[in-house]
Every structure is written in structure tokens, then in C-alpha cells.
Design an enzyme around this catalytic site. Sequence first.
Site, PDB file in Angstrom:
ATOM      1  N   GLU A 120      -4.238   7.065  -5.417  1.00 21.49           N
ATOM      2  CA  GLU A 120      -4.442   6.282  -6.645  1.00 21.49           C
ATOM      3  C   GLU A 120      -5.776   6.647  -7.270  1.00 21.49           C
ATOM      4  O   GLU A 120      -6.766   6.765  -6.531  1.00 21.49           O
ATOM      5  CB  GLU A 120      -4.386   4.783  -6.325  1.00 21.49           C
ATOM      6  CG  GLU A 120      -3.004   4.364  -5.855  1.00 21.49           C
ATOM      7  CD  GLU A 120      -2.908   2.880  -5.493  1.00 21.49           C
ATOM      8  OE1 GLU A 120      -3.873   2.132  -5.728  1.00 21.49           O
ATOM      9  OE2 GLU A 120      -1.855   2.496  -4.967  1.00 21.49           O
ATOM     10  N   HIS A 145      -1.199  -0.481  -9.753  1.00 19.54           N
ATOM     11  CA  HIS A 145      -1.769  -1.363  -8.725  1.00 19.54           C
ATOM     12  C   HIS A 145      -2.313  -2.648  -9.360  1.00 19.54           C
ATOM     13  O   HIS A 145      -3.524  -2.905  -9.337  1.00 19.54           O
ATOM     14  CB  HIS A 145      -2.867  -0.617  -7.947  1.00 19.54           C
ATOM     15  CG  HIS A 145      -3.167  -1.251  -6.622  1.00 19.54           C
ATOM     16  ND1 HIS A 145      -3.499  -0.524  -5.514  1.00 19.54           N
ATOM     17  CD2 HIS A 145      -3.185  -2.553  -6.226  1.00 19.54           C
ATOM     18  CE1 HIS A 145      -3.715  -1.341  -4.492  1.00 19.54           C
ATOM     19  NE2 HIS A 145      -3.519  -2.581  -4.901  1.00 19.54           N
ATOM     20  N   ARG A 189       0.852  -1.185   0.000  1.00 17.83           N
ATOM     21  CA  ARG A 189       0.000   0.000   0.000  1.00 17.83           C
ATOM     22  C   ARG A 189       0.893   1.241   0.000  1.00 17.83           C
ATOM     23  O   ARG A 189       1.885   1.301   0.738  1.00 17.83           O
ATOM     24  CB  ARG A 189      -0.904   0.046   1.239  1.00 17.83           C
ATOM     25  CG  ARG A 189      -2.065  -0.929   1.234  1.00 17.83           C
ATOM     26  CD  ARG A 189      -3.133  -0.561   0.205  1.00 17.83           C
ATOM     27  NE  ARG A 189      -4.266  -1.475   0.200  1.00 17.83           N
ATOM     28  CZ  ARG A 189      -4.361  -2.585  -0.542  1.00 17.83           C
ATOM     29  NH1 ARG A 189      -3.383  -2.930  -1.362  1.00 17.83           N
ATOM     30  NH2 ARG A 189      -5.442  -3.339  -0.493  1.00 17.83           N
TER      31      ARG A 189
END
Length: 326
Positions: free
Chosen positions: A265, A284, A236
Site C-alpha cells: 500500500e 484502506h 490486512r
Amino acid sequence: MKPKVYIAKPIPKEVEELIANYCDYKIWNHEEPIPKEVLLKEVEDVEGLMTPKGIITEEFLAYAPRLKVVSNVAVGYDAFDIEAMKARNVIGTHTPYVLDETVADLAFGLILTSARRLAELDQFVKSGKWRGIEDDFYGQDVHHATLGIIGMGRIGEKIARRAALGFEMNVLYTNRTRKPDLEERYGIKYCETEFLLKNSDFVLVMLPLTDSTYQLIGEKEFSLMRSTAFFINCSRGKVVDEKALIKALQNGIIRGAGLDVFEEEPVEKDNPLLKMDNVVTLPHIGSATAKARFDMAMKAAENLVAGVTGKVPENIVPELKILIEK
Ligand SMILES: NC(=O)C1=CN([C@@H]2O[C@H](COP(=O)(O)OP(=O)(O)OC[C@H]3O[C@@H](n4cnc5c(N)ncnc54)[C@H](OP(=O)(O)O)[C@@H]3O)[C@@H](O)[C@H]2O)C=CC1
Ligand SMILES: O=CC(=O)O
């Protein structure tokens, strides 16, 4: 009457069929993320929700008074407000195990791409700059180098196995709990974080985002790393102080970075990390293979169905297991 559930993302047909067997369901079948106002309306009378993000706050729960279970289609559940869910007796589930090897592959992809400059040199060739035999494309060896893993959980272990057995790397790790069985199996070594930072060629973070891991890696930690070292984050973005990472890269405190995750993000277009040749950036995609995503959706559906049909879901997040022990 079947329990009502809402599915906030498109899912494979087989997964939808499983849910249809047990639930009265509606589904958000569009590629773009579901708008918040649509989701809030849809959850008004449902008992179960399957969601890719699981941003479950006190405010959200107030819109869903009948909710019993939120099934997160991801292993990380940092977007769950655990206290709010406890207070309203809402079980939260996630999808551990089925994505471990896939995420470990991606983490290794980041290590190799950073060390051997694959993304940068791909651009070099494609942009027609390759003129002949060049000798200044040196990267760094991965085999027999030292990998420091911060967070030796399910995925950390799979990365350690690849590193120790496949690439014959020297593997150091830190973790909340020491894992002697893994030390014996793979020859990896437990150490203090400071030792790991000072002695690793690659520092890789595989931690969940929690109050105690928020910005765990910051200016001090980067200052301890080798100037030749690479920082890899596949967990993360908020586990790292991103401003400190940018400074460390700009000032040559570390050699480069491989990042699948960011503080915000999607990452902002003007983020300096996007301008750096020595930084590999990905959107991601740790678990993004067809097989892993199918398995995650199926696992999430099984958890959802169990939660709304009076059974105990297999993958309740640890902090909410207390709700079924009552
Ligand atoms: N980029 C991507 O697409 C993906 C990202 N992720 C992220 O990776 C994270 C890790 O996944 P996974 O391996 O399955 O999770 P696990 O829970 O299995 O592993 C996390 C590890 O971190 C350790 N840990 C937790 N808090 C601390 C702390 N404060 N200090 C030191 N160690 C700590 C835990 O220790 P202990 O052993 O004591 O519990 C555990 O070993 C997920 O939470 C998710 O956020 C996951 C999948 C894909
Ligand atoms: O980031 C992905 C996850 O499964 O967590």
C-alpha cells in the site's frame, strides 16, 4: 518538567489540547506522511510517540533511547516488532473498540458493492453508456445468502450481527477461539475453514496480520470456494496470497472480490486487480469517518499520556502487557 512526546501526524485540536496539558510536544502538521529521516531525528529525546503506522523496528528503537511508549493510532499493530519492543522495555498501545462499528459498515459496503456491482454500474452510468432499459445488470442477492467470516474478533462480531439480524444471512465463522455466546445471540455457526470456504457465498477475512495468519488464504483456499463466491478483505493485505487471489479471479475460480487492503500500500498502478470489473478496490478506509478517526486519535492520546506520566495505558497490545506486569 513535562515529558517530551512527538506526534507524527496531524490531530484534532481537542486531542492536541489534551496532550498539551500533560506533555511538552512537537507535531508533524503536514498532510504528506512524515519522512523517515525527520521522524528519526524527532524521536531522539522523546519518551512518547504517537504514530499512524507504528513501524517500530529494532533499528528505529536505537534512534529513540528514551522512548517509553508508542501509541499507534490504529487497532492493527502488525508494524510493531514485539520482540524488539520487549527487549527495550517500550510499551505499545493501539485503539480497539472505538472503530469497530465503522469498519463493520465498510465491510458491509464491500459486500453490497461487490454483489450488486455498484462501482462498475456507477461508472457505466457516468460514462454515458446507459441507453435504456437493460436486463443484464444482474448481481447476486446478499440477503439470505451465506457469509463466512474468518476471524470472529471485535470487528468480526459487528459484521456478524449486521449479517444475521439485518440481512437475515446464514453466518458461518472460524476463529482461534470458539464463541458460544455469539452463536447463541446471533445464531451464527462455528465450523472448520474448509467447510466455510465450500459453503459461503461471501468469504470475509477479519484477522490480524501475524506470523500465523500471513498468507493464510492462498491457492488451496480459493480452489475450495464456490465459483459464484465473493472474497472480501477488510483486514490486512498480507493475510492473503495476492498472486493466488489474482489467479483465482482471472481463471473464474471465484466470482469477484471487495478489497480495502493490499499486499503493498499504496497499491501499485500496474496491479492486475485494478483492471478487473469484478473487483472493488478501496484505499484502506475501514475506519475513515470523522467520528471514528476523532475517537481513535483521542484514545491514542489518552494511551500516550498515560504511558509517559507513570500510569498504565488502557490499551496496551496483548503481547506487551508483560512489560507492566514485571
Ligand atoms: N481496513 C481497515 O481499515 C481496518 C483493518 N483492521 C484490521 O482488522 C484486524 C482485526 O481487528 P479486530 O477485530 O479489532 O481484532 P481482534 O483481535 O478483536 O480480532 C481478531 C480475531 O482473529 C482471531 N485470530 C487471530 N489469529 C488467528 C489465527 N491464526 N487463526 C484464526 N483466528 C485468529 C482472534 O482469535 P481470538 O478470539 O482467539 O483472539 C480474534 O478473534 C486488525 O488487526 C487490523 O489489522 C482493523 C480496523 C480497520
Ligand atoms: O487498518 C486500520 C487499523 O486500525 O488497524
